[in-house]
Scaffold this motif. Structure first.
Motif, PDB file in Angstrom:
ATOM      1  N   LYS A 136     -11.960  -5.420  -0.903  1.00 46.51           N
ATOM      2  CA  LYS A 136     -11.344  -6.062  -2.076  1.00 46.51           C
ATOM      3  C   LYS A 136     -10.437  -7.224  -1.683  1.00 46.51           C
ATOM      4  O   LYS A 136     -10.435  -8.273  -2.336  1.00 46.51           O
ATOM      5  CB  LYS A 136     -10.542  -5.032  -2.876  1.00 46.51           C
ATOM      6  N   THR A 137      -9.634  -7.043  -0.637  1.00 48.52           N
ATOM      7  CA  THR A 137      -8.638  -8.087  -0.320  1.00 48.52           C
ATOM      8  C   THR A 137      -9.219  -9.247   0.498  1.00 48.52           C
ATOM      9  O   THR A 137      -8.728 -10.355   0.441  1.00 48.52           O
ATOM     10  CB  THR A 137      -7.459  -7.523   0.510  1.00 48.52           C
ATOM     11  N   VAL A 182       0.869  -1.186   0.000  1.00 46.53           N
ATOM     12  CA  VAL A 182       0.000   0.000   0.000  1.00 46.53           C
ATOM     13  C   VAL A 182       0.896   1.223   0.000  1.00 46.53           C
ATOM     14  O   VAL A 182       1.869   1.281   0.777  1.00 46.53           O
ATOM     15  CB  VAL A 182      -0.892   0.017   1.268  1.00 46.53           C
ATOM     16  N   TYR A 202      -1.996  -1.422  -3.853  1.00 47.38           N
ATOM     17  CA  TYR A 202      -3.140  -0.522  -3.690  1.00 47.38           C
ATOM     18  C   TYR A 202      -2.610   0.876  -3.415  1.00 47.38           C
ATOM     19  O   TYR A 202      -1.715   1.048  -2.578  1.00 47.38           O
ATOM     20  CB  TYR A 202      -4.034  -0.971  -2.530  1.00 47.38           C
ATOM     21  N   GLU A 204       3.516  -4.170  -9.459  1.00 47.74           N
ATOM     22  CA  GLU A 204       2.570  -5.251  -9.811  1.00 47.74           C
ATOM     23  C   GLU A 204       3.176  -6.204 -10.833  1.00 47.74           C
ATOM     24  O   GLU A 204       2.887  -7.395 -10.820  1.00 47.74           O
ATOM     25  CB  GLU A 204       1.268  -4.649 -10.341  1.00 47.74           C
ATOM     26  N   PHE A 233     -10.360  -1.086   0.737  1.00 48.44           N
ATOM     27  CA  PHE A 233      -9.224  -2.007   0.642  1.00 48.44           C
ATOM     28  C   PHE A 233      -9.618  -3.400   1.129  1.00 48.44           C
ATOM     29  O   PHE A 233      -9.465  -4.396   0.410  1.00 48.44           O
ATOM     30  CB  PHE A 233      -8.056  -1.445   1.465  1.00 48.44           C
ATOM     31  N   GLU A 265       0.579  -7.436  -5.219  1.00 48.94           N
ATOM     32  CA  GLU A 265      -0.688  -6.695  -5.359  1.00 48.94           C
ATOM     33  C   GLU A 265      -0.459  -5.311  -4.767  1.00 48.94           C
ATOM     34  O   GLU A 265       0.022  -5.203  -3.633  1.00 48.94           O
ATOM     35  CB  GLU A 265      -1.811  -7.386  -4.584  1.00 48.94           C
ATOM     36  N   LYS A 285       2.578   1.410  -8.349  1.00 50.16           N
ATOM     37  CA  LYS A 285       1.844   0.416  -9.158  1.00 50.16           C
ATOM     38  C   LYS A 285       2.791  -0.442  -9.996  1.00 50.16           C
ATOM     39  O   LYS A 285       2.477  -1.569 -10.381  1.00 50.16           O
ATOM     40  CB  LYS A 285       0.842   1.134 -10.084  1.00 50.16           C
TER      41      LYS A 285
END
Ligand SMILES: C[S@@+](CC[C@H](N)C(=O)[O-])C[C@H]1O[C@@H](n2cnc3c(N)ncnc32)[C@H](O)[C@@H]1O
Length: 282
Positions: A101-102, A68, A85, A78, A98, A83, A75
């Motif tokens: 989604k996770t 994060v 965020y 990735e 967050f 992953e 990004k």
């Protein structure tokens, strides 16, 4: 063959990471049990990416590593299988989105911006989302002593953590007043230099109850109070009946309150014998 030490993995990571040297034994002790497991680890604060590689190498290929950061450039990690965020850890809505989604995670490491707001908001939102047996590790809590971070302060992250300590103790028999919303999730808290680790396990967060092993008794006297007045007050209190009704019950409650108040005053008077240990030096 013994697996490589975390500090060695850190040195060998392909991208820059910045950690204080005292952190490695702490992380080693806290995270060793997760090595080779298919856990989900979240690190807040990616910076140059090195720590993401370090965690993957330390935990093994089964681990799901999530990063994060506020910086959108993060990004790019990735493409290395992490992953990522992007968002502000001090923003409550960010954490709600967050975790939606996770899903639940096992370990959260907070190495982000280190302000009181960021550490408190991250802790508040992470605790309910960490699975039993998991950990929340908040790094660099020495900022809680920095003036530029608004500290020391009543509403610092460390004071928030001490409040959660009160919540842990609220599970003690006959104590309830210090209960917090975290009391049924945080089993224990470890304090290290600059690091606070919350051990999450709702299965162990139970109310304690007194037990006795049924062994032979020698009717030993409890020598807790060496002071005769304290000793007399204490035994007077325990001899007051609790099963009375009506006026007698009110009188007994009143006497118990008076005895407690007298014991409280006598305990406070003892401060003079140890107060000096609270100062920075003798
Ligand atoms: C100390 S560095 C992270 C170092 C990295 N974990 C390592 O071990 O090398 C702090 C990172 O936190 C990020 N950050 C600062 N404030 C943030 C916030 N409010 N929310 C999310 N990330 C933040 C910064 O962009 C920076 O990349």
């Amino acid at each position: 063959m013994t697996p490589p030490k975390l500090q060695q993995i850190y040195q060998d990571a392909p991208y820059l990471s910045i950690k204080y040297d005292t952190y490695f034994p702490v992380y080693e002790a806290l995270l060793a049990k997760y090595r080779g497991q298919s856990i989900t680890l979240v690190e807040v604060g990616i910076f140059n990416g090195g720590s993401l590689f370090m965690w993957r190498e330390f935990l093994g290929p089964e681990a799901r590593i999530i990063g994060v950061d506020l910086n959108p450039d993060a990004k790019e990690w990735e493409k290395h299988g992490f992953e990522i965020y992007i968002g502000d850890q001090g923003n409550e809505q960010f954490w709600k989105d967050f975790f939606r989604k996770t899903g639940p995670v096992d370990v959260v490491i907070d190495d982000g911006g280190h302000t009181n707001l960021q550490q408190v908001v991250t802790t508040h939102h992470a605790i309910p989302q960490i699975r039993d047996g998991g950990l929340l590790i908040v790094e660099d809590v020495h900022t809680n002593y920095f003036r530029e971070f608004g500290n020391p302060y009543k509403y610092s992250f460390l004071n928030f953590a001490f409040r959660i300590v009160d919540g842990i103790n609220s599970r003690a028999f006959a104590l309830r007043s210090s209960y917090t919303r975290y009391s049924s999730k945080v089993y224990s808290i470890s304090f290290f230099e600059s690091i606070v680790a919350f051990h999450i396990d709702s299965r162990l967060c139970v109310r304690s109850k007194p037990t006795a092993n049924g062994g032979r008794t020698r009717d030993a006297s409890d020598f807790r109070y060496q002071n005769v007045v304290q000793s007399a007050l204490s035994s007077f209190k325990t001899r007051l009946p609790t099963d009375r009704r009506g006026v007698m019950a009110v009188i007994c409650r009143g006497l118990r309150f008076l005895a407690d108040t007298a014991l409280f005053v006598l305990s406070r008077m003892e401060t003079v014998k140890y107060k000096r240990f609270f100062s920075k030096s003798d």
